[in-house]
Design a protein around this motif. Structure first.
Motif, mmCIF file in Angstrom:
data_model
loop_
_atom_site.group_PDB
_atom_site.id
_atom_site.type_symbol
_atom_site.label_atom_id
_atom_site.label_comp_id
_atom_site.label_asym_id
_atom_site.label_seq_id
_atom_site.Cartn_x
_atom_site.Cartn_y
_atom_site.Cartn_z
ATOM 1 N N ASN A 182 4.863 4.071 -13.851
ATOM 2 C CA ASN A 182 3.616 3.718 -14.520
ATOM 3 C C ASN A 182 3.687 2.226 -14.829
ATOM 4 N N MET A 183 2.984 1.443 -14.044
ATOM 5 C CA MET A 183 3.059 -0.013 -14.165
ATOM 6 C C MET A 183 2.014 -0.570 -15.124
ATOM 7 N N HIS A 184 1.240 0.307 -15.765
ATOM 8 C CA HIS A 184 0.310 -0.091 -16.824
ATOM 9 C C HIS A 184 -0.621 -1.218 -16.380
ATOM 10 N N GLY A 185 -1.151 -1.098 -15.147
ATOM 11 C CA GLY A 185 -2.124 -2.068 -14.666
ATOM 12 C C GLY A 185 -1.547 -3.368 -14.152
ATOM 13 N N ALA A 186 -0.249 -3.440 -13.947
ATOM 14 C CA ALA A 186 0.362 -4.662 -13.411
ATOM 15 C C ALA A 186 -0.121 -4.888 -11.973
ATOM 16 N N GLU A 187 -0.043 -6.112 -11.527
ATOM 17 C CA GLU A 187 -0.577 -6.482 -10.222
ATOM 18 C C GLU A 187 0.501 -6.446 -9.142
ATOM 19 N N ILE A 188 0.088 -6.004 -7.964
ATOM 20 C CA ILE A 188 0.917 -6.061 -6.761
ATOM 21 C C ILE A 188 0.295 -7.098 -5.845
ATOM 22 N N ARG A 211 -12.084 -5.927 -1.388
ATOM 23 C CA ARG A 211 -11.075 -4.889 -1.226
ATOM 24 C C ARG A 211 -10.731 -4.758 0.247
ATOM 25 N N ILE A 212 -9.681 -4.038 0.510
ATOM 26 C CA ILE A 212 -9.227 -3.835 1.881
ATOM 27 C C ILE A 212 -9.126 -2.349 2.169
ATOM 28 N N MET A 213 -9.374 -2.005 3.413
ATOM 29 C CA MET A 213 -9.247 -0.627 3.861
ATOM 30 C C MET A 213 -8.691 -0.633 5.279
ATOM 31 N N GLY A 214 -8.329 0.541 5.754
ATOM 32 C CA GLY A 214 -7.687 0.676 7.056
ATOM 33 C C GLY A 214 -6.455 1.561 6.908
ATOM 34 N N TYR A 215 -5.924 2.016 8.043
ATOM 35 C CA TYR A 215 -4.798 2.948 7.944
ATOM 36 C C TYR A 215 -3.531 2.301 7.413
ATOM 37 N N LEU A 216 -3.478 0.971 7.383
ATOM 38 C CA LEU A 216 -2.363 0.289 6.742
ATOM 39 C C LEU A 216 -2.691 -0.056 5.304
ATOM 40 N N ALA A 217 -3.889 -0.564 5.063
ATOM 41 C CA ALA A 217 -4.278 -0.936 3.703
ATOM 42 C C ALA A 217 -4.371 0.285 2.795
ATOM 43 N N TYR A 223 -0.871 3.827 -3.082
ATOM 44 C CA TYR A 223 0.346 3.602 -3.871
ATOM 45 C C TYR A 223 0.010 2.945 -5.210
ATOM 46 N N ALA A 224 -0.902 1.969 -5.194
ATOM 47 C CA ALA A 224 -1.300 1.316 -6.439
ATOM 48 C C ALA A 224 -1.941 2.316 -7.399
ATOM 49 N N GLU A 225 -2.744 3.238 -6.861
ATOM 50 C CA GLU A 225 -3.325 4.268 -7.716
ATOM 51 C C GLU A 225 -2.249 5.191 -8.288
ATOM 52 N N LYS A 226 -1.251 5.473 -7.488
ATOM 53 C CA LYS A 226 -0.202 6.397 -7.932
ATOM 54 C C LYS A 226 0.609 5.819 -9.082
ATOM 55 N N VAL A 227 0.959 4.540 -9.019
ATOM 56 C CA VAL A 227 1.815 3.929 -10.038
ATOM 57 C C VAL A 227 0.996 3.175 -11.084
ATOM 58 N N ASN A 228 -0.334 3.372 -11.084
ATOM 59 C CA ASN A 228 -1.213 2.746 -12.075
ATOM 60 C C ASN A 228 -1.089 1.227 -12.028
ATOM 61 N N ALA A 229 -1.227 0.683 -10.825
ATOM 62 C CA ALA A 229 -1.161 -0.766 -10.634
ATOM 63 C C ALA A 229 -2.463 -1.242 -10.005
ATOM 64 N N LYS A 230 -2.561 -2.525 -9.804
ATOM 65 C CA LYS A 230 -3.744 -3.134 -9.220
ATOM 66 C C LYS A 230 -3.322 -4.031 -8.073
#
Length: 602
Positions: A182-188, A211-217, A223-230
């Motif tokens: 839980n990264m509490h909204g920290a940025e990646i 924002r970015i999308m695609g099978y890589l993005a 992952y950012a949603e999973k760990v609560n990051a941005k």
């Protein structure tokens, strides 16, 4: 002898008793508590190696009670690479005792749990946790000299304020936690390469953010949603370019300008595996070759004629001619070369035409005529079937079967300068088989991508198999496929990985998430949706790039040009023979031939 051993054993017990007496009871109590701490830590997460940093402290007094391998580093840094496959627990005699400088050991032990003995009141738990967070080491716990009385362990918490938490030893609380779950909204931080369909940019209608999308993005987004990051998309100008390529994103990861790059670096490009993740895609790197054009209709007649088949038909013609000549009079008297090669009945019979039947034929002649008619039906049916099939679907021109065959075609291999440099650096044997005259190397990477996406059939393009899946989906909308993926591959087993910062503390969580996406089939699903996502964002069109063959409702004069030419040639030969026969030239030649034979006989 037995009494001597008894005296020796009693003497050893006496020395041990004397040693225990010399140790203060407070230190014995602290040692007992520390051994309990180690036992609890081993229950929480198994370890089978201890690494002690620093000079003499309370941890060194535990050595004689430990039953697991222990490495003592008094200098604070190892002179060797820590390549042990075992799990490790680090004990530090002081916050400044760990002065590890070996990069291999630092990376190997980055996530290892650390237990620090705080022996003075100068350093605070706040400053110690901050100091280790700067080194991106977050599994840190601290004990003070009064631990035997307080039973309190100070555990560092990276995303909390204050940055540490008091954990009572006998309380049901974990000493070490996974801070980055839980990264509490920290940025990646990331920099995309914007290579479709892997990474595509769009603007969110609600927030207005890019924002970015695609099978890589999508892997990074989920992952950012999973760990609560941005996810923070850095500008490519940070790398000194307008649009970042894979090599520049790799350089940005090495210079720690980003955390995870939204790009795919191949195993041919990267030598140091510290700056890339676990392989994201296992694919091949092959040639995308234009589908050979269909042969024109006027060449279909020559395609259905095979030399071997013609030889067999000619042999049958000669055999039938011999049999017809013999069975007519049951004699070889009329057997001449002209009667064999110019036998009217045999020739017209094999062509399926009518011919004069002799009166009162014998049984043998009837049988031969029957076999001749059967052979004519088989031959004409075979060629008519070939002709109709090839007119319906004409055969293609020759395919390219090897890298050396490219030199036999008027087509070039188009590739970017980056790809050419990589293939040259790895000394690809297949790349060296292609002559320089049949190579078109484009310096501008975006220009090369535009050329490849336009399905220009004047060139051959190298492409990864995962990118080909999108091209294949797009070609399903074409009237005819423009390209096909050949078996000519520079590398059939190539790994593609994401660039990553070397000491990224949550790297293991990202790699675990990436593999889970593969396990659940999400990556395969995203790849199948790639082309439709491109169409939705306006990055691809449903335009038919194939060169559809213009077909008319009926045959043109040019389509039967070869037949007309052969027919004209045969008519000309027939007219010449007819003129010669009328003019009596043949009889004249026969008289001259007979006179010459008589002279020789005399």
């Amino acid at each position: 002898m037995a009494s001597g051993w008894l005296i020796l054993i009693l003497g050893c017990f006496g020395q041990l008793s004397a040693m225990n007496v010399s140790i203060p009871s407070e230190e014995l109590e602290l040692q007992d508590r520390l051994l309990r701490v180690l036992a609890r830590l081993r229950l929480e997460e198994q370890f089978n190696t201890l690494l002690i940093y620093g000079n003499e402290c309370i941890f060194h007094s535990l050595l004689r009670h430990l039953v697991i391998p222990t490495v003592v580093v008094t200098s604070g840094s190892t002179d060797f690479d820590w390549n042990f496959s075992s799990s490790t627990l680090i004990l530090s005699c002081a916050p400044e005792a760990d002065r590890e400088e070996n990069p291999v050991t630092l990376m190997k032990l980055q996530r290892t749990r650390r237990l620090i003995s705080l022996q003075n009141a100068v350093s605070t738990c706040e400053s110690i946790c901050h100091q280790y967070s700067l080194k991106e080491q977050h599994n840190v716990a601290i004990i003070k000299t009064n631990f035997d009385q307080s039973d309190i362990i100070y555990s560092c918490r990276f995303f909390q304020r204050p940055n540490h938490q008091e954990v009572h030893f006998f309380a049901d609380q974990p000493i070490y936690i996974e801070n980055f779950r839980n990264m509490h909204g920290a940025e990646i931080r990331t920099i995309p390469d914007y290579l479709t369909p892997r990474t595509m940019m769009y603007r969110d209608k609600k927030s207005g953010e890019s924002r970015i999308m695609g099978y890589l993005a999508n892997v990074l987004n989920t992952y950012a949603e999973k760990v609560n990051a941005k996810v923070r998309i850095e500008n490519a100008t940070k790398l000194g370019v307008k649009k970042a390529s894979v090599g520049e994103i790799l350089r940005g990861a090495q210079e720690e300008l980003l955390d995870i790059g939204t790009a795919l670096a191949s195993s041919l490009q990267v030598k140091n595996m510290s700056f890339i993740t676990y392989p994201y895609i296992l694919t091949g790197y092959c040639l995308m070759i234009p589908v050979p054009a269909k042969l024109p209709y006027n060449q279909v007649y020559s395609m259905i004629v095979d030399t071997v088949v013609l030889s067999i038909i000619f042999a049958l013609f000669c055999i039938f001619s011999l049999l017809i000549v013999y069975t007519q009079n049951l004699s070889w008297r009329n057997l001449t070369l002209a009667n064999i090669l110019l036998n009217d009945k045999s020739l017209r019979g094999l062509l399926g035409q009518s011919f004069p039947f002799p009166p009162n034929p014998s049984k043998h002649l009837k049988l031969i005529i029957f076999i001749l008619c059967f052979a004519s039906v088989m031959i004409t049916t075979m060629y008519e079937s070939y002709l109709q099939a090839y007119f319906t679907q004409p055969p293609s021109e020759p395919y390219i079967r090897s890298f050396r065959d490219i030199a036999n075609f008027s087509i070039k291999v188009a590739l970017s300068r980056i790809e050419a440099n990589v293939l040259t650096s790895v000394n690809s044997t297949h790349f060296r088989e292609i002559s320089k005259d049949h190579l078109l190397i484009l310096e501008n990477w975006p220009e090369y991508l535009i050329l490849r996406d336009s399905f220009n059939t004047s060139f051959i393009f190298p492409v990864s198999v995962d990118r080909w899946d999108c091209y294949e989906a797009q070609q399903k909308l074409f009237s005819e496929p423009a390209f096909y993926l050949s078996d000519l591959c520079f590398n059939k087993l190539m790994f593609f990985s994401l660039p990553v910062r070397k000491y990224l503390p949550h790297r293991h969580l990202f790699e675990d998430h990436m593999m889970r996406q593969h396990e659940f089939g999400l990556v395969a699903f995203w790849k199948t949706r790639s082309f439709y996502d491109m169409v939705q964002l306006g990055l691809a069109s449903i335009r038919d790039y194939s060169q559809k063959r213009q077909t008319d409702g009926s045959l043109l004069l040019d389509d039967i040009s070869w037949i007309l030419k052969l027919y004209s040639m045969a008519i000309g030969i027939s007219i010449c023979c007819f003129i010669l026969e009328i003019s009596g030239c043949i009889k004249l030649w026969e008289r001259l031939w007979r006179c010459q034979r008589l002279r020789r006989a005399q």
